[in-house]
Scaffold this motif. Structure first.
Motif, mmCIF file in Angstrom:
data_model
loop_
_atom_site.group_PDB
_atom_site.id
_atom_site.type_symbol
_atom_site.label_atom_id
_atom_site.label_comp_id
_atom_site.label_asym_id
_atom_site.label_seq_id
_atom_site.Cartn_x
_atom_site.Cartn_y
_atom_site.Cartn_z
ATOM 1 N N ALA A 95 16.377 3.246 -48.728
ATOM 2 C CA ALA A 95 17.722 3.646 -48.321
ATOM 3 C C ALA A 95 17.724 5.040 -47.702
ATOM 4 C CB ALA A 95 18.665 3.600 -49.518
ATOM 5 N N PHE A 96 16.682 5.818 -47.972
ATOM 6 C CA PHE A 96 16.661 7.210 -47.532
ATOM 7 C C PHE A 96 15.327 7.525 -46.889
ATOM 8 C CE2 PHE A 96 19.491 6.703 -51.126
ATOM 9 C CZ PHE A 96 20.670 7.186 -50.594
ATOM 10 N N ALA A 146 29.263 -4.364 -50.908
ATOM 11 C CA ALA A 146 28.367 -3.911 -49.841
ATOM 12 C C ALA A 146 29.053 -2.976 -48.865
ATOM 13 C CB ALA A 146 27.812 -5.125 -49.091
ATOM 14 N N SER A 147 30.366 -2.821 -49.010
ATOM 15 C CA SER A 147 31.121 -2.055 -48.019
ATOM 16 C C SER A 147 31.535 -0.696 -48.577
ATOM 17 C CB SER A 147 32.371 -2.856 -47.639
ATOM 18 O OG SER A 147 33.167 -2.128 -46.743
ATOM 19 N N PRO A 148 31.113 0.401 -47.924
ATOM 20 C CA PRO A 148 31.462 1.732 -48.430
ATOM 21 C C PRO A 148 32.959 1.972 -48.394
ATOM 22 C CG PRO A 148 29.729 1.859 -46.766
ATOM 23 C CD PRO A 148 30.262 0.461 -46.732
ATOM 24 N N PHE A 167 36.175 12.952 -51.215
ATOM 25 C CA PHE A 167 34.908 12.892 -50.500
ATOM 26 C C PHE A 167 33.882 12.090 -51.278
ATOM 27 C CE2 PHE A 167 35.670 17.319 -52.004
ATOM 28 C CZ PHE A 167 34.859 17.311 -53.126
ATOM 29 N N ARG A 212 31.388 8.345 -50.969
ATOM 30 C CA ARG A 212 31.684 6.932 -50.747
ATOM 31 C C ARG A 212 31.221 6.123 -51.951
ATOM 32 N NH1 ARG A 212 34.397 8.982 -47.866
ATOM 33 N NH2 ARG A 212 34.675 8.827 -45.612
ATOM 34 N N HIS A 243 25.655 3.558 -48.731
ATOM 35 C CA HIS A 243 26.193 4.911 -48.735
ATOM 36 C C HIS A 243 26.651 5.344 -50.121
ATOM 37 C CE1 HIS A 243 26.400 3.503 -44.573
ATOM 38 N NE2 HIS A 243 26.179 4.753 -44.253
ATOM 39 N N SER A 300 24.144 7.598 -52.413
ATOM 40 C CA SER A 300 23.905 9.045 -52.232
ATOM 41 C C SER A 300 24.535 9.870 -53.338
ATOM 42 C CB SER A 300 24.502 9.530 -50.910
ATOM 43 O OG SER A 300 24.227 8.636 -49.896
#
Lengths: 308, 283, 496
Positions: free
Chosen positions: C160-161, C470-472, C481, C483, C488, C491
């Protein structure tokens, strides 16, 4: 006043009197003096660097107005165009390489340190110029939702960023955050290193003669302590990049964060060694972006049979 | 549309509401046989069924109509004499509609002369899909004129129209041309009636009514064989058009096996036991 | 036989009828599968334990104000104990576990939620007042899906990163609201655990029951003690938790006011923080939109969960040329909404969550009328006891009215008109919030333009109030701030 190294002299018998520079700030593509009429003289090893504007709350406000006005059209430019504009900065810096090195030396760096910082700075510009049209592909996603929708997430600029630049690396430190901020489509108001402000002003002159649109980068000189409450509370500012070592209790970072909470600004505190290669990366672009997710229904008819 | 349609299926209908609903469904059925193999005997059986849904359950309402091919209209008329069960006849080269307007009008004329109360015509989907909307409009208008006092149901054959936008467009076209009812399907093409398609047509009816003040009926046909689904259709009509349409004057189900399923549910409600398939008559 | 026959013949003309408000018979979901304890303790270090303060308060059913059970009020000592347990588990077990094993625990939780979904749905509805249809169809399946989604991430984080080495943060303090109690718990716990953190969660004081049932499941799934701790109680418990020095990460969903106070409280620390706060979302409805679908979406956008939704589409900006038609159709659709007993499967709008929230909504209804807007409510019957609000529509609203600026958190829609795309964008963005927005138009290029121009974290084009693990999800500006959901969402729980 500090003297510049004179590399060539026309007549050693009659040294000419150098013209001293009036250092002004960079706001909305112009070089205004502070409206307050106040100045300060930073000193390195006892020698004054010159007179620099002591930015006031009103100067800050003007700079934010310029940054806000420039933001939407900067963000709407194509990524390719932003990329070329950033690359153009590198071209301008390359031409001023000697001056930038001289000025870093005047501000206390050794010749080697100065040359290294300038070269790294130019490399960094090239690095982020290349990211403008790529980070979106790295950080975006198409999200496999369970319902019949097309769903994707992209990065969008946070907006106007206030950047408190590094004290110690007046050129590289400044660029190391300004570049990712710009690459992401934000505009920025920088508070230059208060003890070593010359490089920021010279950089501004490069920017003014490059293709960077007016207001996209604005540079103030002055004192953090005097301005912090004003920028932390200013509602047109969406994020703050604070390049300062964190000190936990009663630090300026704490008071900035406390005030910033009133408008839920994104506050990022950095304490990175900008000379290190891993500290240039697209994650810094992402820090100044918002994730936007878009849903749209997908028609439920396919070749394997109508589904309505 | 699909999401809204799903909401109707989440309505739970129990007890007295279910009893009322089931009886209403029965009363809205166009009991249908449209097979190449239909014979006079088959039609007689169908008409008998229409009159005697289930003799062991008293006080049952009867179906709204029987729906047959034109050549059986006069027979059905005789069989159902003395009742107010309507005779509906398909016409206009059902199910494909692929013949000349002249022949179609003749067919309609014959069916009406033989005693049909209602004409179920098909639109020319080929003309519609090729964009010749004027032709489709004029054809419906001509059929309507030929119908005289018979009520005209216009079959859009939604399964051949390709998408819901076309369904909406065809619905508007049919109503503007004079349709008394709009109807989803012939039953010969899949998908036939679905909740989302019917919802689109109901919304078209609602908007047309709002625009002109004229009430147009709706008939989903094909694929509705479960009483639970039929009740969901009623909920949809109720929540989209309101109670003014909850009457067999304005809403019909075109179905052949739905009646038996509704009967079984009614028997279940009355006796408390689930009846077997053979507890109702197979015709 | 002949008798029966003659009966039928005489009845041939009999017409069946329906009651005027057919089908109105109640279809109550049975409460049988739910066993409520007389009182509940805290869930600390894998066990249900009493609060050290021994103070308890009642949790009620907002649909009839009846007392359901007694919930424990945590003390500072309990907070300390829970954070210690989480720290201990983090250091000794959870962060050392092979990532794939972490994932397997999460898969277990997902499956157990699915298995006991009926129980969860009923509890959620009893305790919070939301319609059983919604808890059954939306809240509970999505909560399970969230665990299932993040379970799979546990051993795939490096993908993912790119070019980084993701590491867990430590102990996550999580405070969640009352509008989607179990779902919010899942949004918080699942990614935290998947990334290798341990959790101390505080549910809202009024909706603790499903969190406590989740605790039971966590026990059943055999998670290491301390991986998830659940502390019940009021605001001060949440405050003590987020400010506890042993916490490495704070995640909060709730009001913007509290979000700001948390950001302020954490100013002296470098503790990571994500905030998911309020909203005042606008629908932009253009003349070329499929009007009926749009009306459906707008209704779903504001009346879903009694409007107790941070991303509720509480403003409707409609192109002037179709505004009459849209408003008429909205009113017609509102007339079909059934307000009442949340356990009834046919209920569309359940109980307002609390007396306090009811009062807030009433104040806004008064302020809207006082400011000169026209109020419309369908004439639907309301139950006698409990807290209820009819679906409400305001027309003739101007941009400066409180009802078009402030988050009401109730079933109240403010309608304004616009004439040009630019005006629509300007009005939609004219807010401190930025959580979500709806766009209704058939023009593809306009959808994409507006998706870019609207300053909000989630844009629903020709749809609204869709959610997926699956959707931020998360906002711009004062909507917070960070997500939640999707790649996302990871994080927030990792460092590098």
């Amino acid at each position: 006043m500090a003297k510049r190294k004179t590399k060539r002299t026309t007549n050693p018998e009659h040294p000419r009197l150098p013209v001293l520079k009036t250092y002004k700030m960079f706001v909305g593509g112009k070089f205004p003096r502070t409206e307050s009429g106040r100045h300060y003289t930073p000193r390195v090893k006892g020698r004054g660097l010159g007179n620099f504007c002591l930015a006031s709350r009103k100067d800050l406000r003007n700079a934010v107005v310029a940054a806000r006005a420039a933001q939407a059209s900067w963000a709407e430019r194509s990524a390719y165009n932003r990329s070329q504009i950033l690359y153009r900065i590198a071209e301008m810096l390359e031409g001023r390489r000697g001056q930038l090195i001289d000025e870093l030396e005047i501000q206390g760096a050794t010749e080697g340190q100065a040359a290294s910082e300038v070269d790294q700075s130019i490399e960094r510009v090239v690095y982020y110029a290349g990211w403008c049209d790529k980070y979106q592909q790295v950080f975006s996603s198409v999200n496999p939702v369970a319902s019949p929708h097309f769903n994707f997430s992209v990065l969008e600029p946070t907006g106007v960023v206030f950047h408190v630049a590094s004290e110690n690396r007046p050129l590289l430190g400044l660029l190391s955050l300004v570049l990712p901020i710009l690459a992401g489509g934000n505009t920025v108001v920088c508070l230059a290193s208060s003890t070593r402000p010359i490089s920021a002003i010279t950089l501004s002159e490069c920017l003014a003669t490059s293709d960077v649109p007016a207001g996209v980068v604005n540079v103030l000189t002055g004192q953090l302590a005097e301005l912090s409450a004003h920028f932390a509370g200013h509602r047109e500012i969406n994020a703050i990049a604070l390049d300062r070592p964190p000190r936990s209790k009663n630090s300026i970072a704490q008071s900035i964060r406390e005030t910033a909470a009133d408008s839920l600004k994104r506050v990022h505190v950095y304490n990175l060694n900008w000379a290190r290669g891993e500290n240039q990366n697209p994650y810094l672009i992402r820090d100044f972006c918002e994730v936007k997710t878009v849903w749209h229904p997908v028609e439920q008819i396919s070749s394997s049979g109508p589904g309505y | 549309m699909a999401q809204r349609a799903k909401r109707f299926t989440e309505r739970s209908i129990k007890g007295e509401a279910k009893r009322q609903g089931l009886r209403m469904v029965l009363n809205m059925i166009d009991l249908t046989t449209l097979e190449g193999s239909d014979t006079p005997g088959k039609i007689q059986q169908l008409c008998h069924k229409a009159r005697h849904l289930h003799d062991n359950v008293p006080d049952l309402p009867h179906v709204a109509a029987v729906c047959v091919y034109p050549n059986f209209v006069s027979l059905a008329k005789r069989e159902l004499a003395g009742t107010d069960i309507k005779i509906a006849s398909v016409a206009t080269a059902f199910p494909s509609g692929q013949t000349s307007l002249e022949l179609k009008l003749t067919e309609v004329e014959q069916a009406v002369d033989a005693g049909a109360d209602e004409i179920d015509m098909v639109i020319s989907r080929g003309r519609f899909l090729s964009g010749d909307f004027d032709y489709v409009f004029d054809e419906i208008a001509a059929v309507k004129q030929t119908c005289g006092t018979a009520r005209l149901k216009v079959i859009l054959e939604t399964g051949e129209l390709g998408n819901l936008d076309n369904v909406r467009h065809a619905s508007d076209l049919a109503m503007e041309a004079g349709a008394d009812f709009i109807k989803t399907s012939t039953g010969k093409i899949k998908p036939a009636a679905t909740l989302p398609v019917t919802l689109v047509m109901l919304l078209a009816i609602r908007d047309y009514h709002r625009r002109t003040g004229r009430q147009v009926g709706m008939k989903p046909a094909g694929g509705i064989s479960q009483s639970k689904l039929a009740l969901h259709y009623l909920v949809m009509v109720q929540e989209t058009l309101g109670p003014a349409w909850l009457d067999n004057q304005w809403f019909r189900f075109g179905a052949s096996s739905l009646a038996n399923d509704v009967l079984k549910q009614i028997i279940k409600q009355q006796t408390g036991y689930y009846p077997a398939a053979d507890d109702v008559s197979r015709d | 036989m002949s008798l029966a026959n003659s009966n039928i013949e005489t009845n041939l003309t009999m017409k069946p009828t329906l009651d005027p408000n057919w089908p109105s018979s109640p279809a109550l979901e049975s409460r049988d599968s739910v066993r409520l304890a007389k009182s509940y303790g805290l869930f600390v270090n894998g066990e249900f334990t009493p609060s050290s303060g021994n103070r308890k308060y009642w949790t009620i059913n907002p649909a009839n104000e009846q007392r359901l059970s007694r919930i424990s009020e945590s003390t500072a000592g309990d907070v300390d104990r829970a954070v210690q347990a989480a720290r201990n588990c983090y250091e000794k077990q959870w962060s050392r576990l092979r990532p794939a094993e972490r994932g397997k625990y999460l898969y277990r939780i997902a499956r157990l939620i699915q298995e006991r979904s009926r129980e969860f749905a009923i509890l959620e509805t009893l305790d919070g007042g939301k319609p059983i249809r919604e808890s059954r169809e939306i809240d509970i399946p999505l909560a399970a899906a969230h665990f299932f989604y993040y379970a799979g991430w546990a051993d795939k984080l490096p993908y993912a990163f790119p070019n980084r080495k993701p590491q867990p943060l430590g102990v996550a303090a999580q405070v969640i609201p009352w509008n989607f109690p179990l779902l919010m718990a899942a949004w918080k716990i699942a990614p935290a655990l998947a990334c290798g953190n341990t959790v101390v969660l505080k549910p809202a004081e009024t909706t603790s029951l499903t969190a406590l049932l989740l605790a039971e499941i966590i026990q059943q799934a055999d998670l290491p003690p301390g991986a998830v701790n659940i502390l019940t109680g009021h605001g001060p418990v949440g405050q003590a938790l987020v400010e506890h020095p042993g916490v490495d990460k704070v995640a909060f969903t709730g009001s913007t006011r509290v979000g700001k106070s948390i950001q302020r409280a954490l100013a002296a620390t470098d503790r990571r923080c994500t905030l998911e706060l309020g909203g005042k979302a606008a629908h932009l409805l253009f003349a070329d939109a499929p009007i009926d679908q749009a009306v459906e979406g707008v209704v779903n956008g504001i009346y879903f969960n009694q409007g107790h939704v941070c991303c509720a589409g509480s403003r409707l900006l409609v192109e002037e040329s179709v505004s009459d038609e849209v408003i008429e159709k909205l009113k017609q659709r509102m007339g079909t909404l059934r307000v009442g007993e949340p356990l009834d499967k046919n209920t569309d709008i359940g109980a307002i969550h609390s007396r306090q929230q009811w009062n807030t909504i009433q104040q806004y209804l008064e302020s809207g009328q006082a400011d000169g807007a026209t109020m419309y409510q369908p004439d639907c019957p309301l139950p006698k006891s409990g807290f209820w609000s009819r679906p409400t529509l305001f027309t003739g609203v101007s941009q400066s009215n409180r009802i078009s600026q402030e988050e009401i958190f109730g079933p109240v829609l403010a309608v304004q008109t616009f004439r040009t795309v630019a005006e629509a964008i300007g009005k939609a963005n004219n807010t401190r919030y930025g959580l979500s927005a709806g766009v209704w138009t058939t023009k593809g290029s306009r959808v994409l333009n507006l998706a870019a121009q609207l300053k909000a974290g989630v844009i629903w084009a020709n749809s609204y109030n869709q959610f997926d693990p699956a959707s931020p999800f998360g906002g711009y500006g004062e909507s917070g701030f960070g997500r939640e959901g999707g790649l996302h969402g990871l994080s927030a729980y990792l460092t590098y």
